[in-house]
Design a protein around this motif. Structure first.
Motif, mmCIF file in Angstrom:
data_model
loop_
_atom_site.group_PDB
_atom_site.id
_atom_site.type_symbol
_atom_site.label_atom_id
_atom_site.label_comp_id
_atom_site.label_asym_id
_atom_site.label_seq_id
_atom_site.Cartn_x
_atom_site.Cartn_y
_atom_site.Cartn_z
ATOM 1 N N ILE A 1 0.781 -1.244 -0.109
ATOM 2 C CA ILE A 1 0.172 0.173 -0.118
ATOM 3 C C ILE A 1 0.870 1.198 0.014
ATOM 4 C CG2 ILE A 1 -1.706 1.426 1.276
ATOM 5 C CD1 ILE A 1 -2.672 -1.333 2.597
ATOM 6 N N ALA B 1 2.520 4.645 0.746
ATOM 7 C CA ALA B 1 2.637 5.706 1.923
ATOM 8 C C ALA B 1 1.582 6.872 1.656
ATOM 9 C CB ALA B 1 3.875 6.102 2.083
ATOM 10 N N GLY B 2 0.811 7.030 2.469
ATOM 11 C CA GLY B 2 -0.195 8.177 2.321
ATOM 12 C C GLY B 2 -1.656 7.728 1.793
ATOM 13 N N GLY B 3 -1.877 6.365 1.292
ATOM 14 C CA GLY B 3 -2.952 5.914 0.611
ATOM 15 C C GLY B 3 -2.580 5.750 -0.688
ATOM 16 N N GLY B 4 -3.621 5.036 -1.198
ATOM 17 C CA GLY B 4 -3.252 4.734 -2.826
ATOM 18 C C GLY B 4 -3.903 3.227 -3.054
ATOM 19 N N THR B 5 -3.880 2.970 -4.177
ATOM 20 C CA THR B 5 -4.456 1.838 -4.634
ATOM 21 C C THR B 5 -3.694 0.475 -4.263
ATOM 22 O OG1 THR B 5 -5.446 2.409 -6.512
ATOM 23 C CG2 THR B 5 -5.210 0.318 -6.550
ATOM 24 N N PRO B 6 -3.934 -0.243 -3.330
ATOM 25 C CA PRO B 6 -3.222 -1.518 -2.920
ATOM 26 C C PRO B 6 -2.684 -2.432 -4.017
ATOM 27 C CG PRO B 6 -5.250 -1.541 -1.522
ATOM 28 C CD PRO B 6 -5.458 -0.505 -2.690
ATOM 29 N N THR C 1 9.258 5.064 -3.878
ATOM 30 C CA THR C 1 8.202 5.036 -3.239
ATOM 31 C C THR C 1 7.875 4.312 -2.003
ATOM 32 O OG1 THR C 1 6.726 5.021 -5.323
ATOM 33 C CG2 THR C 1 5.509 4.549 -3.230
ATOM 34 N N THR D 1 3.600 0.278 2.593
ATOM 35 C CA THR D 1 3.522 -0.631 3.679
ATOM 36 C C THR D 1 3.272 -1.867 3.028
ATOM 37 O OG1 THR D 1 2.101 1.145 4.779
ATOM 38 C CG2 THR D 1 1.870 -1.241 5.488
ATOM 39 N N ASP E 1 6.673 -0.427 7.068
ATOM 40 C CA ASP E 1 6.979 0.534 5.927
ATOM 41 C C ASP E 1 8.439 0.017 5.214
ATOM 42 O OD1 ASP E 1 4.613 1.649 6.334
ATOM 43 O OD2 ASP E 1 5.575 3.298 7.645
#
Length: 229
Positions: A5, A7-12, A92, A95, A106
């Motif tokens: 995933i 960091a900071g969100g996004g498409t897994p 990038t 996680t 991370d």
């Protein structure tokens, strides 16, 4: 389940099928976990995870229905490779979650190599991760180093090393020529100076790892010894 995933969100991004084994390096300790049998696994406490790696496959369209593939998360091999290479290029922070061994850390991708096989777009791959730890910065007052610095006379060999003149540098996980130039010269844009001085070494290492070329220094590998001109 194994997923990344941003960091900071996004498409897994999900790895399917799962690799047979995952190797985790805890400082000086190595442990290998079987992700297929899913037997009982006990992870030692008190030691930080430093590196995670495994080998696996991305199946092409004709093999997407095999029992070991989770169709919900299946991705075309070419698309999977593109996503991971973008993570590598952009350094990038991700996680990494591996549910079978309770791993949630991370990381950044330290190496990624693929090999195509068969007639259906299948890809075999090797991937390694290095744990991303927060950088802690202290002032000299906080570290109480002022008195030491005032009493220390600079050595000429250290001064030479700071300019990077004729020094040897060993590539570490997560390094790029830009990062090395930033460390040695204080200017990442001077990376080509390092590439030109080590072109034969860099290109030989790239071919050894299955690349046609290093793509002008894009692909460098841990353990390589470079001369900093």
């Amino acid at each position: 389940m194994i997923c990344l995933i941003p960091a900071g969100g996004g498409t897994p991004f999900f790895f399917t099928p799962l690799p047979e084994q995952v190797e985790v390096k805890y400082g000086a300790k190595y442990q290998t976990f079987d992700t297929i049998s899913r037997g009982t696994v006990k992870v030692p406490r008190g030691t930080d995870v430093t590196e995670v790696s495994w080998s696996g496959e991305f199946f092409g369209f004709p093999r997407r229905n095999e029992t070991i593939v989770n169709r919900m998360f299946w991705t075309l091999p070419a698309a999977a490779r593109s996503i991971i290479e973008e993570y590598v290029d952009n350094e990038t922070v991700l996680t990494l979650i591996i549910t079978d061994i309770w791993l949630n850390i991370d990381v950044t991708i330290s190496s990624f190599h693929t090999t195509g096989y068969g007639a259906f777009g299948n890809l075999k791959y090797d991937i390694s991760f290095a744990q991303k730890k927060p950088l802690e910065i202290y002032t000299t007052d906080e570290l109480n180093t002022d008195s030491y610095v005032k009493k220390t006379n600079p050595r000429t060999d250290l001064a030479a090393a700071s300019t990077g003149s004729g020094q040897s540098y060993t590539v570490s996980s997560g390094d790029s020529l830009w990062k090395i130039a930033q460390k040695q010269y204080g200017d990442g844009s001077k990376w080509k100076k390092i590439y030109d001085a080590n072109k034969d070494t860099i290109e030989a290492a790239a071919k050894k790892h299955g690349k046609k070329s290093s793509d002008s220094g894009k692909w460098i590998y841990p353990g390589a010894s470079l001369i900093i001109p």
